[in-house]
Enzyme design. Structure first.
Site, PDB file in Angstrom:
ATOM      1  CG  ASN A 137      17.079  24.538 -30.534  1.00 13.35           C
ATOM      2  OD1 ASN A 137      16.846  24.457 -31.689  1.00 13.35           O
ATOM      3  ND2 ASN A 137      18.417  25.191 -30.290  1.00 13.35           N
ATOM      4  CB  SER A 152      15.443  15.476 -24.565  1.00  9.92           C
ATOM      5  OG  SER A 152      16.656  15.535 -23.757  1.00  9.92           O
ATOM      6  CG  HIS A 169      18.431  17.633 -20.334  1.00 14.98           C
ATOM      7  ND1 HIS A 169      18.829  18.969 -20.564  1.00 14.98           N
ATOM      8  CD2 HIS A 169      18.535  16.973 -21.476  1.00 14.98           C
ATOM      9  CE1 HIS A 169      19.410  19.102 -21.686  1.00 14.98           C
ATOM     10  NE2 HIS A 169      19.120  17.960 -22.511  1.00 14.98           N
ATOM     11  CB  THR A 203      22.046  -2.183 -19.517  1.00  9.26           C
ATOM     12  OG1 THR A 203      22.941  -3.617 -19.756  1.00  9.26           O
ATOM     13  CG2 THR A 203      21.400  -2.363 -18.086  1.00  9.26           C
ATOM     14  CB  CYS A 235      25.232  23.371 -29.329  1.00  9.78           C
ATOM     15  SG  CYS A 235      23.666  22.177 -28.573  1.00  9.78           S
TER      16      CYS A 235
HETATM   17  N1  PLP Z   1      16.979  18.800 -30.198  1.00 10.72           N
HETATM   18  C1  PLP Z   1      16.603  19.978 -29.733  1.00 10.72           C
HETATM   19  C2  PLP Z   1      15.687  20.898 -30.531  1.00 10.72           C
HETATM   20  C3  PLP Z   1      17.310  20.578 -28.622  1.00 10.72           C
HETATM   21  O1  PLP Z   1      17.239  21.691 -28.330  1.00 10.72           O
HETATM   22  C4  PLP Z   1      18.308  19.555 -28.136  1.00 10.72           C
HETATM   23  C5  PLP Z   1      18.842  20.068 -26.712  1.00 10.72           C
HETATM   24  O2  PLP Z   1      19.412  21.115 -26.654  1.00 10.72           O
HETATM   25  C6  PLP Z   1      18.445  18.477 -28.521  1.00 10.72           C
HETATM   26  C7  PLP Z   1      17.910  18.102 -29.627  1.00 10.72           C
HETATM   27  C8  PLP Z   1      19.542  17.442 -27.740  1.00 10.72           C
HETATM   28  O3  PLP Z   1      18.914  17.034 -26.627  1.00 10.72           O
HETATM   29  P1  PLP Z   1      19.992  16.315 -25.712  1.00 10.72           P
HETATM   30  O4  PLP Z   1      20.503  17.339 -24.708  1.00 10.72           O
HETATM   31  O5  PLP Z   1      18.982  15.586 -24.682  1.00 10.72           O
HETATM   32  O6  PLP Z   1      20.707  15.470 -26.549  1.00 10.72           O
END
Ligand code: PLP
Length: 388
Positions: A150, A198, A200, A236, A324
């Protein structure tokens, strides 16, 4: 001032087509998918159509898709769930550059007495398959290596890593949160046992995701409650979110060949332009094996946060790494694992392009960022070192 949004790896805006698909399930078809009456059956129908769609687009069977609250939960379920199913196995393998959803799950397992091996990466962020071969043990419960990183976008040799793990009889999980919707992802072709998604990250809603679990994989639920999602994820189901995720994935897959090419073109113009206009830079991530929309660069003797804030003041949204780790003073664990010294890691920016970005946006950044860096360097206590 309009915002030029170049932080699509943090999150993406939801598409109107996605909202349109979700709307009936937020209004008239609000039923609980587990209820047997007509409103419940309508919700159930939406849920199962979405499951079929997501499964088809990932090359899976519908029964192999578990809906979750997002990438973090999918990663937790994959790793902890497989470990819980085989309590005699006390060893887990992951890589040093995983998202904290994986790293902190492994840290939690370490607190419970399991051994965790963190595979190193090379200067481009690639895991060496031989390192995995060497790390496997008879008591290894699971291997988890992300498909694409990421922060720097490096794409790992997942097919090869998965084959090595599976040949040793060890389930292989990949966090494909940054890859799905950006590059082709087919669980059969990759040969993985578990894969996290994910919504979003590909123009779907926040708070919804999925975990592919290959049929026959030994895994236990880590959450206690009802028998939803084949007994693997109690609670749910978020039907509107799930319907939105399926529609978003459908659109992303349809548009992928064209959009990936367009974004790669824009990214390359940005990369080239910054390299030409800003001396003392460094590209982070693999030059070729990299997500098409992502660019991570270090600018020597400048603070990433200062560049970010200066760009923000000019209406440009980028990030210094993962969402993060932004806001902490720690250098990125990804760049550190790639051998980037802390003082250089602090001077990096991540641009992640998406549907809304145009050539004009790239031109704007190329016009604004070099003078920002020049000004910040003049103010830097290290500036004399950059003169040559
Ligand atoms: N894994 C990776 C590689 C990510 O980039 C992210 C989010 O930045 C996540 C997991 C976490 O996903 P979520 O925001 O849907 O919990």
């Amino acid at each position: 001032m309009p915002t030029i949004y170049m932080d699509h790896s943090a999150t993406t805006p939801m598409r109107t087509e996605v909202l349109d698909a979700m709307m009936p399930f937020l209004t008239d078809d609000f039923g609980n998918a587990s209820s047997v009456h007509a409103p419940g059956r309508r919700a159930h129908d939406g849920l199962e159509k979405s499951r079929n769609m997501v499964a088809r687009l990932l090359g899976a069977d519908a029964g192999e898709i578990v809906f979750t609250s997002g990438g973090t939960e999918s990663d937790n379920l994959a790793i902890e769930g497989v470990v819980a199913a085989d309590p005699g196995k006390r060893h887990v393998i992951t890589s040093a550059i995983e998202h904290h959803a994986v790293l902190n799950t492994c840290a939690e397992l370490a607190k419970r007495g399991l051994d965790v091996t963190y595979l190193p990466v090379d200067t481009h962020g690639l895991v060496d398959p031989d390192e995995l071969r060497r790390a496997l043990r008879p008591d290894t419960a699971v291997v988890s290596v992300m498909m694409a990183n990421n922060e720097v976008g490096t794409i790992e040799p997942i097919r090869e890593l998965a084959r090595i793990a599976r040949d040793a009889g060890v389930p292989f999980h990949t966090d494909a949160v940054q890859s799905v919707g950006k590059v082709p992802v087919d669980v059969g072709e990759l040969g993985v046992d578990l894969l996290s998604v994910s919504a979003h990250k590909f123009y779907g809603p926040k708070g919804v995701g999925g975990l592919y679990v290959r049929a026959g994989t030994r895994i236990r639920s880590i959450q206690h409650g009802g028998h939803h999602e084949g007994g693997l994820r109690a609670g749910t189901e978020n039907v509107p979110g799930i319907v939105g995720m399926a529609r978003a994935l459908e659109l992303a897959c349809e548009e992928m060949p064209r959009e990936a090419k367009r974004l790669r073109g824009l990214r390359d113009v940005l990369e080239q332009g910054l390299m030409e206009r800003v001396p003392d830079h460094r590209l982070n991530g693999h030059p070729v094996k990299r997500l098409p929309h992502l660019l991570n660069m270090t600018f020597v003797n400048v603070e990433g946060e200062s560049m970010l804030l200066s760009l923000d003041a000019m209406g440009v949204a980028v990030s210094t790494g993962s969402a993060c780790t932004s806001g902490t003073l720690e250098p990125s664990h990804v760049l550190s694992a790639m051998g980037v010294p802390p003082e250089l890691a602090h001077g990096s920016l991540r641009f992640s392009l998406g549907l809304v970005n145009t050539a004009d946006d790239v031109e704007y950044v190329l016009e604004k960022l070099p003078p920002i860096i020049e000004r910040l360097r003049q103010m830097s206590p290290f500036s004399t070192q950059t003169a040559q």
